[in-house]
Design a protein around this motif. Structure first.
Motif, mmCIF file in Angstrom:
data_model
loop_
_atom_site.group_PDB
_atom_site.id
_atom_site.type_symbol
_atom_site.label_atom_id
_atom_site.label_comp_id
_atom_site.label_asym_id
_atom_site.label_seq_id
_atom_site.Cartn_x
_atom_site.Cartn_y
_atom_site.Cartn_z
ATOM 1 N N GLN A 148 21.744 -9.791 9.148
ATOM 2 C CA GLN A 148 22.257 -8.777 8.215
ATOM 3 C C GLN A 148 21.093 -7.983 7.608
ATOM 4 O O GLN A 148 21.129 -6.747 7.541
ATOM 5 N N PHE A 149 20.044 -8.679 7.221
ATOM 6 C CA PHE A 149 18.891 -8.029 6.576
ATOM 7 C C PHE A 149 18.205 -7.053 7.546
ATOM 8 O O PHE A 149 17.824 -5.940 7.172
ATOM 9 N N ILE A 150 18.079 -7.478 8.791
ATOM 10 C CA ILE A 150 17.435 -6.616 9.801
ATOM 11 C C ILE A 150 18.285 -5.362 10.026
ATOM 12 O O ILE A 150 17.754 -4.247 10.139
ATOM 13 N N GLN A 151 19.617 -5.530 10.040
ATOM 14 C CA GLN A 151 20.493 -4.349 10.174
ATOM 15 C C GLN A 151 20.331 -3.414 8.983
ATOM 16 O O GLN A 151 20.268 -2.197 9.149
ATOM 17 N N LEU A 152 20.219 -3.978 7.791
ATOM 18 C CA LEU A 152 20.039 -3.134 6.594
ATOM 19 C C LEU A 152 18.734 -2.337 6.692
ATOM 20 O O LEU A 152 18.707 -1.139 6.407
ATOM 21 N N ALA A 153 17.656 -3.002 7.109
ATOM 22 C CA ALA A 153 16.358 -2.317 7.225
ATOM 23 C C ALA A 153 16.459 -1.174 8.235
ATOM 24 O O ALA A 153 15.854 -0.112 8.045
ATOM 25 N N ASN A 154 17.240 -1.390 9.281
ATOM 26 C CA ASN A 154 17.423 -0.334 10.290
ATOM 27 C C ASN A 154 18.238 0.836 9.738
ATOM 28 O O ASN A 154 17.939 1.990 10.019
ATOM 29 N N GLN A 155 19.253 0.522 8.950
ATOM 30 C CA GLN A 155 20.045 1.598 8.339
ATOM 31 C C GLN A 155 19.176 2.457 7.427
ATOM 32 O O GLN A 155 19.389 3.651 7.274
ATOM 33 N N ARG A 156 18.199 1.812 6.782
ATOM 34 C CA ARG A 156 17.386 2.513 5.766
ATOM 35 C C ARG A 156 16.029 2.958 6.302
ATOM 36 O O ARG A 156 15.194 3.416 5.538
ATOM 37 N N ASP A 157 15.756 2.726 7.580
ATOM 38 C CA ASP A 157 14.447 3.084 8.180
ATOM 39 C C ASP A 157 13.279 2.414 7.455
ATOM 40 O O ASP A 157 12.279 3.061 7.114
ATOM 41 N N ILE A 158 13.395 1.133 7.221
ATOM 42 C CA ILE A 158 12.319 0.408 6.513
ATOM 43 C C ILE A 158 11.648 -0.581 7.479
ATOM 44 O O ILE A 158 12.321 -1.429 8.075
ATOM 45 N N HIS A 215 0.835 -1.211 0.000
ATOM 46 C CA HIS A 215 0.000 0.000 0.000
ATOM 47 C C HIS A 215 0.869 1.260 0.000
ATOM 48 O O HIS A 215 0.577 2.239 0.680
ATOM 49 N N GLY A 216 1.964 1.173 -0.746
ATOM 50 C CA GLY A 216 2.828 2.345 -0.922
ATOM 51 C C GLY A 216 3.900 2.506 0.142
ATOM 52 O O GLY A 216 4.788 3.333 -0.010
ATOM 53 N N TYR A 217 3.818 1.734 1.213
ATOM 54 C CA TYR A 217 4.829 1.831 2.283
ATOM 55 C C TYR A 217 5.955 0.839 2.000
ATOM 56 O O TYR A 217 5.685 -0.338 1.741
ATOM 57 N N PRO A 218 7.226 1.264 2.097
ATOM 58 C CA PRO A 218 8.311 0.300 1.885
ATOM 59 C C PRO A 218 8.353 -0.714 3.028
ATOM 60 O O PRO A 218 8.112 -0.345 4.186
ATOM 61 N N VAL A 219 8.600 -1.972 2.685
ATOM 62 C CA VAL A 219 8.757 -3.002 3.731
ATOM 63 C C VAL A 219 9.900 -3.941 3.364
ATOM 64 O O VAL A 219 10.129 -4.210 2.182
ATOM 65 N N GLY A 220 10.590 -4.427 4.389
ATOM 66 C CA GLY A 220 11.529 -5.531 4.228
ATOM 67 C C GLY A 220 10.805 -6.775 4.720
ATOM 68 O O GLY A 220 10.184 -6.745 5.784
ATOM 69 N N ILE A 221 10.870 -7.846 3.947
ATOM 70 C CA ILE A 221 10.108 -9.057 4.312
ATOM 71 C C ILE A 221 11.064 -10.195 4.646
ATOM 72 O O ILE A 221 12.035 -10.430 3.914
ATOM 73 N N LEU A 222 10.778 -10.877 5.764
ATOM 74 C CA LEU A 222 11.476 -12.127 6.093
ATOM 75 C C LEU A 222 10.413 -13.217 6.138
ATOM 76 O O LEU A 222 9.436 -13.096 6.893
ATOM 77 N N ALA A 223 10.570 -14.255 5.308
ATOM 78 C CA ALA A 223 9.548 -15.301 5.238
ATOM 79 C C ALA A 223 10.212 -16.664 5.233
ATOM 80 O O ALA A 223 11.137 -16.902 4.453
ATOM 81 N N ASN A 224 9.736 -17.553 6.089
ATOM 82 C CA ASN A 224 10.309 -18.897 6.141
ATOM 83 C C ASN A 224 9.887 -19.682 4.908
ATOM 84 O O ASN A 224 8.736 -19.625 4.491
#
Ligand code: COA
Length: 532
Positions: A353-363, A329-338
């Motif tokens: 690593q992915f969670i750190q990246l999302a934090n660096q980018r405010d996602i 819905h227009g909001y950026p998201v980082g997805i982690l899915a098993n």
């Protein structure tokens, strides 16, 4: 564009079988939701209406902007307990005069709207949501106060309700109480602690003690109106800011109060978004009835994100966890899915690593659960699975971007934690009817208990009763299975609701909109020590 392709065949036998199983679970869910909607049942609803009063959900409907959605939260609270499903309280997020608000409404048809332990949990959860997301809080009050037979469970922890209201106010989050009826004793502190108070003429009763209690305490003769009526509070005590002629007038006045709050969202709405390229209806056939059969979470992502557009991160590494970037819905998201269920060392490191990246980018992050937990066994222990799982849990715990979790299938063991389970404070957590969550699977748990009992008997030199063991295993399996089901877990407020998979995009969109009412910034550092 990196549009996800699909391998689903909606006409194939597997898809049709999964869909049939999901529809059966949805029918069961519907029946439980109907219990919450029925409140205290026909007799009490009829009596309430005969008094010229609106039901809790009717009050909410009149409060909200016309034709806007209401995201009801925890409708199954108290399921499986001695208290009615719904816990005599309706909570949720809706739009009033263009402002997203957190709304709570007592259901006076259920034991006079009295609060039982589950109502309390539900109310406290609503307060947490209001605080985390900076949503103005509107309380539609008509309650007999504490459910007296369960007072030992609620009296002491229940004080947090009033504490929260004043803390919300202190944080600059507006609080509004609209009093439709009884709001006595502790309940009087709901209007007492709110920024704005509206009371309905000849209906509101707000006093610390009613006439019988006053008579007992001081001998004074009094009546409801002079002790706590709306007119008295509007003209004499000053507790009411606004006197309403009737219920619709009170709700109209509440809307005017919200219109003048000058409450602004921290992030503007992103505007219209592209729907997924693949049909969300097909989400009914993605998750197998038997959770041991794996499914590709990309089939879910393809049906919930904008344009089914997904940029996968590290697709060739740690392949049992899918990670990547999308918009919802227009909001950026980082997805982690098993993907394949089990989390190995590589998956854990990739997640950290992915969670750190999302934090660096405010996602913000979205966790889609279908995990049986972290891999066990000599090879994996020697390979450092504890360290690597701990890295992922560290990253999730100290991440500061908003998290959303959806339990699609399995969510077992520490995998539930690493994937941002309830204790890791996701802003919102929903389950599909296909979800199951427990410390481990029922068969594994029963098997572990049996091995432990067998070893204990051997250590004492006693013979082992195989028949008793089989009976115990069957019983334990059944118990753990029933305790891992979404109705049971939702009843205990371990999620914010059980949703139809087809509604996932809408529900997450409403949550992301609420989340963006508050400012947030990812953690640039501030993680615990990562064991390498
Ligand atoms: N705890 C447990 N049960 C309660 C309750 C409470 N606080 N308040 C009401 N109930 C029950 C009633 O016993 C009744 O049960 P029943 O129908 O099985 O007999 C049912 O809820 C409906 O109550 P009733 O009194 O018939 O409804 P009402 O709409 O006419 O009045 C109240 C509602 C809330 C005004 C009234 O019930 C009341 O004064 N309750 C006690 C309020 C109080 O002093 N609470 C303690 C505050 S800490």
């Amino acid at each position: 564009m990196t549009v996800l392709q699909t391998a689903l065949d909606p006409t194939g036998p597997d898809h049709r079988a999964h869909r049939a199983a999901m529809l059966a679970k949805l029918a069961e869910l519907e029946a439980e939701h109907a219990k919450a909607l029925a409140g205290g049942g026909e007799k009490y609803v009829r009596r309430h209406r005969a008094r010229g009063k609106l039901l809790a959900r009717e009050r909410i409907e009149l409060l909200l902007d016309p034709d806007t959605p209401f995201l009801e939260l925890s409708p199954l609270a108290a399921w499986g307990s001695d208290h009615p499903v719904g816990a005599s309280l309706v909570t949720g997020i809706g739009v009033v005069e263009g402002v997203e608000c957190l709304i709570t409404a007592n259901d006076p048809t259920v034991r006079g709207g009295a609060s039982n332990p589950w109502s309390l949990k539900k109310a406290l959860r609503a307060n947490d949501i209001a605080l985390a997301n900076r949503l103005p809080c509107i309380s539609l009050v008509e309650s007999g106060g504490a459910d007296l037979p369960s007072q030992k469970e609620i009296f002491i922890p229940g004080g947090a309700i009033f504490r929260d209201l004043t803390r919300l106010s202190a944080a600059g989050i507006p609080t509004i109480a609209v009093v439709f009826g009884n709001s006595t004793a502790g309940g009087a502190y709901v209007p007492g602690m709110s920024d704005h108070v509206i009371m309905v003429k000849e209906r509101a009763k707000v006093f610390l003690g009613g006439p019988p209690l006053v008579k007992m305490a001081t001998g004074e003769e009094s009546d409801d109106e002079s002790l706590g009526g709306a007119e008295m509070h509007a003209r004499v005590s000053g507790l009411a800011d606004h006197l309403a002629a009737d219920e619709p007038d009170a709700l109209r006045q509440a809307r005017r109060v919200v219109a003048r709050l000058n409450h602004r969202k921290a992030h503007p709405d992103p505007g219209p978004a592209q729907p997924p390229a693949h049909d969300p209806e097909e989400l009914l056939g993605v998750v197998p009835d038997d959770l041991k059969t794996p499914f590709d979470p990309r089939e879910v992502i393809a049906r919930i994100v904008d344009g089914s557009d997904f940029d996968e991160f590290k697709p060739l590494y740690g392949t049992s966890l899918v990670t990547g970037w999308a918009a919802l819905h227009g909001y950026p998201v980082g997805i982690l899915a098993n993907a394949q269920g089990v989390l190995f060392s590589a998956e854990s490191q990739k997640a950290a690593q992915f969670i750190q990246l999302a934090n660096q980018r405010d996602i913000p992050l979205l966790f889609l659960h279908n995990t049986t937990g972290y891999m066990v066994g000599k090879e994996y222990e020697q390979g450092g699975i504890i360290k690597h799982g701990a890295m992922m849990i560290n990253a999730v715990s100290n991440s500061r971007v908003p998290h959303l979790s959806v339990l699609m299938g399995a969510s077992y063991g520490a995998g539930h934690y690493g994937m941002c389970g309830r204790a890791y404070d996701p802003r919102f957590l929903f389950a599909w009817p296909s979800a199951k969550s427990a410390v481990m699977g029922p068969q594994q748990l029963a098997g572990v208990l049996s091995i432990v009992a067998r070893q204990s008997a051997a250590a004492k030199g006693q013979p082992y009763d195989e028949d008793a063991d089989a009976a115990l295993r069957a019983m334990v399996e059944q118990q753990i299975e029933s305790e891992s089901l979404p109705l049971f877990l939702s009843g205990r407020l371990y999620d914010d609701g059980v949703i139809d998979p087809r509604d996932t995009r809408t529900v997450l969109g409403l949550c992301l909109s609420a989340v963006h009412s508050a400012p947030y910034e990812g953690a640039r550092g501030g993680f615990g020590v990562f064991r390498m």
